[in-house]
Design a protein around this motif. Structure first.
Motif, PDB file in Angstrom:
ATOM      1  N   LYS A  47      40.418  32.884  38.482  1.00 33.87           N
ATOM      2  CA  LYS A  47      39.922  34.166  38.981  1.00 33.87           C
ATOM      3  C   LYS A  47      41.037  35.193  38.877  1.00 33.87           C
ATOM      4  O   LYS A  47      42.177  34.921  39.219  1.00 33.87           O
ATOM      5  CB  LYS A  47      39.440  34.016  40.421  1.00 33.87           C
ATOM      6  N   GLN A  74      36.198  27.886  33.669  1.00 33.35           N
ATOM      7  CA  GLN A  74      35.571  29.177  33.448  1.00 33.35           C
ATOM      8  C   GLN A  74      36.456  30.275  34.034  1.00 33.35           C
ATOM      9  O   GLN A  74      37.397  29.990  34.773  1.00 33.35           O
ATOM     10  CB  GLN A  74      34.201  29.199  34.103  1.00 33.35           C
ATOM     11  N   LYS A  76      36.474  33.909  36.208  1.00 36.02           N
ATOM     12  CA  LYS A  76      35.783  34.866  37.064  1.00 36.02           C
ATOM     13  C   LYS A  76      36.601  36.149  37.076  1.00 36.02           C
ATOM     14  O   LYS A  76      37.744  36.172  37.537  1.00 36.02           O
ATOM     15  CB  LYS A  76      35.628  34.336  38.490  1.00 36.02           C
ATOM     16  N   THR A  96      32.770  34.321  32.751  1.00 32.45           N
ATOM     17  CA  THR A  96      31.453  33.721  32.940  1.00 32.45           C
ATOM     18  C   THR A  96      30.863  34.092  34.294  1.00 32.45           C
ATOM     19  O   THR A  96      29.690  33.854  34.535  1.00 32.45           O
ATOM     20  CB  THR A  96      31.520  32.183  32.819  1.00 32.45           C
ATOM     21  N   ARG A  97      31.694  34.664  35.150  1.00 32.16           N
ATOM     22  CA  ARG A  97      31.248  35.180  36.448  1.00 32.16           C
ATOM     23  C   ARG A  97      31.948  36.494  36.713  1.00 32.16           C
ATOM     24  O   ARG A  97      33.053  36.729  36.252  1.00 32.16           O
ATOM     25  CB  ARG A  97      31.572  34.219  37.595  1.00 32.16           C
TER      26      ARG A  97
END
Length: 119
Positions: A47, A74, A76, A96-97
Motif C-alpha cells: 500500500k 497486489q 493498493k 488493483t485496489r
C-alpha cells in the motif's frame, strides 16, 4: 521491520496482510528494499500511503510496486486520489485496489465523465 512483518504474518496466516510503505517519504532505493522485505515476509498487498504523510500515491510509485510485486502480491494505491481520472491512472499503473476518502465524489465524477463520453 523484517521481524515485525513476519511476526504479523505468522500470527495471522489466513488474513490478508497489507503493508503500508509511505512511498512519498522514501527514496526509490529505500522503497524498493522495503517492498522486497514486505514481499519476502508474505505481504498480500503493498500500500502506497496512510494518507497522512506529505504525499500520496504517484503513478511512478504504483508502477514500481506493481513491477516488484509481480504475481506475488497486489498494490493498493492510497492517498491523493480524488477524481475518476486519478483512479484510472492508478489502475493503469498497476494498482488493483484504490484507497480514497472521497469515494462518493469519485463515483459522481465517473458518472459525469462516462455520461459525457456516451452523449
Amino acid at each position: 521491520v523484517v521481524h515485525a512483518v513476519s511476526r504479523v504474518r505468522d500470527a495471522l496466516p489466513a488474513q490478508v496482510l497489507k503493508v503500508i510503505l509511505e512511498t512519498s517519504e522514501l527514496s526509490e532505493v529505500q522503497l524498493t528494499r522495503a517492498a522486497e522485505i514486505a514481499l519476502d515476509q508474505g505481504a498480500d498487498f503493498l500500500k502506497t500511503s496512510t494518507g497522512f504523510a506529505s504525499g500520496g500515491a504517484t503513478v511512478e510509485h504504483v508502477q514500481l510496486l506493481a513491477k516488484l510485486a509481480g504475481k506475488r502480491a497486489q498494490v493498493k494505491a492510497s492517498g491523493g486520489i480524488r477524481t475518476y481520472k486519478d483512479m484510472l491512472r492508478m489502475l493503469q499503473a498497476g494498482a488493483t485496489r484504490i484507497g480514497a476518502s472521497t469515494g462518493a465524489a469519485i463515483l459522481a465524477d465517473a458518472e459525469e465523465q462516462l455520461g459525457a463520453a456516451n452523449a
